[in-house]
Design an enzyme around this catalytic site. Structure first.
Site, PDB file in Angstrom:
ATOM      1  N   ARG A 120       0.844  -1.216   0.000  1.00  0.00           N
ATOM      2  CA  ARG A 120       0.000   0.000   0.000  1.00  0.00           C
ATOM      3  C   ARG A 120       0.877   1.263   0.000  1.00  0.00           C
ATOM      4  NH1 ARG A 120      -3.116  -3.672  -0.435  1.00  0.00           N
ATOM      5  NH2 ARG A 120      -5.259  -3.757   0.354  1.00  0.00           N
TER       6      ARG A 120
ATOM      7  N   GLU B  79      -4.713   3.204   6.844  1.00  0.00           N
ATOM      8  CA  GLU B  79      -4.444   2.945   5.436  1.00  0.00           C
ATOM      9  C   GLU B  79      -5.104   4.037   4.596  1.00  0.00           C
ATOM     10  OE1 GLU B  79      -5.220   0.958   1.530  1.00  0.00           O
ATOM     11  OE2 GLU B  79      -6.769   0.868   3.066  1.00  0.00           O
TER      12      GLU B  79
ATOM     13  N   SER C 151     -10.575  -1.143   3.887  1.00  0.00           N
ATOM     14  CA  SER C 151      -9.738  -1.300   5.081  1.00  0.00           C
ATOM     15  C   SER C 151      -9.350   0.071   5.617  1.00  0.00           C
ATOM     16  CB  SER C 151      -8.449  -2.046   4.751  1.00  0.00           C
ATOM     17  OG  SER C 151      -8.722  -3.304   4.214  1.00  0.00           O
TER      18      SER C 151
HETATM   19  N1  EPU Z   1     -10.054 -11.676  10.002  1.00  0.00           N
HETATM   20  C1  EPU Z   1     -10.552 -11.624  11.286  1.00  0.00           C
HETATM   21  N2  EPU Z   1     -11.656 -10.850  11.519  1.00  0.00           N
HETATM   22  C2  EPU Z   1     -12.275 -10.169  10.520  1.00  0.00           C
HETATM   23  C3  EPU Z   1     -11.766 -10.240   9.211  1.00  0.00           C
HETATM   24  C4  EPU Z   1     -10.642 -11.008   8.975  1.00  0.00           C
HETATM   25  O1  EPU Z   1     -10.038 -12.214  12.197  1.00  0.00           O
HETATM   26  O2  EPU Z   1     -13.265  -9.479  10.829  1.00  0.00           O
HETATM   27  C5  EPU Z   1      -8.857 -12.502   9.742  1.00  0.00           C
HETATM   28  C6  EPU Z   1      -9.185 -13.592   8.750  1.00  0.00           C
HETATM   29  O3  EPU Z   1      -9.577 -14.740   9.403  1.00  0.00           O
HETATM   30  C7  EPU Z   1      -7.888 -13.761   8.004  1.00  0.00           C
HETATM   31  C8  EPU Z   1      -7.181 -12.443   8.129  1.00  0.00           C
HETATM   32  O4  EPU Z   1      -7.858 -11.699   9.128  1.00  0.00           O
HETATM   33  O5  EPU Z   1      -7.080 -14.712   8.628  1.00  0.00           O
HETATM   34  C9  EPU Z   1      -7.118 -11.701   6.814  1.00  0.00           C
HETATM   35  O6  EPU Z   1      -8.411 -11.319   6.403  1.00  0.00           O
HETATM   36  P1  EPU Z   1      -8.791 -10.935   4.911  1.00  0.00           P
HETATM   37  O7  EPU Z   1      -8.369 -11.997   3.965  1.00  0.00           O
HETATM   38  O8  EPU Z   1     -10.223 -10.528   4.912  1.00  0.00           O
HETATM   39  O9  EPU Z   1      -7.863  -9.715   4.547  1.00  0.00           O
HETATM   40  P2  EPU Z   1      -7.344  -8.435   5.347  1.00  0.00           P
HETATM   41  O10 EPU Z   1      -5.915  -8.649   5.649  1.00  0.00           O
HETATM   42  O11 EPU Z   1      -8.243  -8.109   6.467  1.00  0.00           O
HETATM   43  C10 EPU Z   1      -6.525  -7.322   3.114  1.00  0.00           C
HETATM   44  C11 EPU Z   1      -6.638  -5.981   2.418  1.00  0.00           C
HETATM   45  C12 EPU Z   1      -7.988  -5.834   1.748  1.00  0.00           C
HETATM   46  C13 EPU Z   1      -8.164  -6.973   0.754  1.00  0.00           C
HETATM   47  C14 EPU Z   1      -8.040  -8.300   1.499  1.00  0.00           C
HETATM   48  C15 EPU Z   1      -8.115  -9.499   0.588  1.00  0.00           C
HETATM   49  C16 EPU Z   1      -5.222  -4.457   3.700  1.00  0.00           C
HETATM   50  C17 EPU Z   1      -5.169  -3.273   4.595  1.00  0.00           C
HETATM   51  N3  EPU Z   1      -6.442  -4.906   3.386  1.00  0.00           N
HETATM   52  O12 EPU Z   1      -7.474  -7.316   4.174  1.00  0.00           O
HETATM   53  O13 EPU Z   1      -7.988  -4.606   1.036  1.00  0.00           O
HETATM   54  O14 EPU Z   1      -9.426  -6.897   0.094  1.00  0.00           O
HETATM   55  O15 EPU Z   1      -6.759  -8.349   2.168  1.00  0.00           O
HETATM   56  O16 EPU Z   1      -6.932  -9.633  -0.120  1.00  0.00           O
HETATM   57  O17 EPU Z   1      -4.186  -4.971   3.294  1.00  0.00           O
HETATM   58  C18 EPU Z   1      -8.522  -2.304   1.218  1.00  0.00           C
HETATM   59  O18 EPU Z   1      -7.331  -2.069   1.081  1.00  0.00           O
HETATM   60  O19 EPU Z   1      -9.373  -1.376   1.345  1.00  0.00           O
HETATM   61  C19 EPU Z   1      -8.985  -3.676   1.240  1.00  0.00           C
HETATM   62  C20 EPU Z   1     -10.259  -4.000   1.443  1.00  0.00           C
END
Ligand code: EPU
Length: 337
Positions: free
Chosen positions: A164, A332, A236
């Site tokens: 990012r 972010e 995010s």
């Molecule tokens: N998780 C939780 N609680 C939640 C949601 C997720 O514990 O409420 C855990 C999940 O179990 C998983 C981990 O967190 O193990 C990762 O979750 P997820 O795959 O949903 O991705 P994220 O790391 O929360 C990132 C990006 C998103 C992108 C997703 C999918 C960032 C800041 N965010 O989120 O990007 O869609 O991966 O690749 O890196 C954005 O930038 O606006 C955005 C939505």
């Protein structure tokens, strides 16, 4: 070129906060953008460049000129046996570009389906999702320098892309406007299906193609992330924090559902969503704002609230995650105070 005074930005930020710009303009060509930058009536005012407004938190009215480049067009500039090179206007809606690429069977950006925003912002924060990042497909970024009106082209190597992050958020921050992005897409793509539950979602389709991968990603996003048309948010709100491996190991030993993504031998990236959920914030509401019930990394706006309320909530979340886990979260989203 029309410059609108006292312009509402409510529909131009996906949080839907009701703020105003002293002036607003949406140039559709590089020439119009150049003229605007050197128009004496606005030259001394603070300027803010807005893409789709999907990563912005406005905490107050903007006392200056908001510029939303609406340079459109997708042009094929080169084709080889394996690849196509497309020059895409900064004002093209990101997901329209992804849909166009997938329709033409060109691979590279399909995992980034359904991300809100405009193409011009894609290199700035190196948008990423489901195991792909914009940087994987970006070859060049064309810009106009605010100070001189000169055009400047950055090769991908010069963009210093990170998680990012890019040179446009660092050394060149605020000094240029992206006008076009050049993407290299593959005619025989290798599909990336290993992230999270992508493979599981894909089993609902008879075969794995660019089209079905796009459909699966859209379905996953629809399930987890709020649709900005229905509920205000900027996706995010925080980045996933990079922490020493020792600290991550401690946290994992206390929470079997905690995961970690290796960065190098000493550091790992932790899911901020898990930390926020474990700190008890998931689904919490504070007046007009709250934490999304299906993705704890997303702050939502139910309507009638202010950016200041969202910022205050984000500070409380940061503080509580730090007190509970010793991990410092960083926003972010771009905050305009
Ligand atoms: N998780 C939780 N609680 C939640 C949601 C997720 O514990 O409420 C855990 C999940 O179990 C998983 C981990 O967190 O193990 C990762 O979750 P997820 O795959 O949903 O991705 P994220 O790391 O929360 C990132 C990006 C998103 C992108 C997703 C999918 C960032 C800041 N965010 O989120 O990007 O869609 O991966 O690749 O890196 C954005 O930038 O606006 C955005 C939505």
């Amino acid at each position: 070129m029309t410059v609108y005074p006292d312009y509402s930005l409510k529909k131009l930020n996906t949080f839907g906060f009701d703020v105003r710009a002293k002036f607003f303009a949406a140039p559709e060509t590089i020439e119009a953008l150049g003229e605007l930058l050197f128009d004496n009536r606005y030259a001394r005012l603070p300027q803010l460049v807005l893409g789709g407004g999907s990563n912005m938190l406005f905490c107050a009215d903007f006392d200056g000129l908001v510029i939303q480049p609406r340079i459109t067009g997708i042009e094929k500039i080169e084709e080889t046996a394996d690849d196509v090179y497309l020059r895409v206007g900064a004002g093209v809606v990101w997901d329209d570009f992804v849909a166009y690429a997938v329709q033409h069977h060109w691979g590279g950006v399909e995992n980034l389906s359904f991300i809100p925003g405009h193409v011009g912002a894609s290199p700035v924060q190196n948008i990423g999702a489901y195991g792909a990042e914009a940087k994987d497909s970006i070859r060049q970024v064309e810009c106009i320098l605010k100070a001189t009106g000169e055009r400047k082209v950055f090769t991908a190597g010069e963009c210093a892309f990170g998680y990012r992050d890019s040179i446009f958020k660092q050394a060149w921050r605020g000094r240029l406007i992206v006008t076009h992005v050049i993407f290299q897409l593959a005619k025989h793509p290798v599909l990336r299906t290993h992230y999270g539950n992508v493979e599981e979602e894909l089993r609902k389709y008879p075969e794995v193609t660019l089209q079905t991968l796009r459909k699966a990603i859209i379905a996953i996003r629809r399930k987890r992330l709020p649709d900005p048309q229905e509920l205000g948010s900027a996706g995010s709100f925080f980045k996933n924090p990079v922490v020493p491996k020792k600290l991550a190991d401690e946290l994992i030993s206390k929470d079997p559902r905690m995961t970690a993504y290796p960065i190098n031998v000493d550091y790992v990236k932790l899911p901020a969503a898990r930390l926020i959920e474990q700190a008890g914030w998931k689904g919490m509401r504070a007046g007009a704002v709250g934490v999304h019930s299906r993705q704890a990394l997303v702050i939502v706006h139910y309507g009638g609230g202010t950016g200041k309320e969202a910022l205050a909530l984000s500070s409380l979340i940061c503080q509580s995650v730090y007190e509970k886990f010793g991990v410092q979260l960083e926003p972010e989203v771009n905050i305009v105070e």
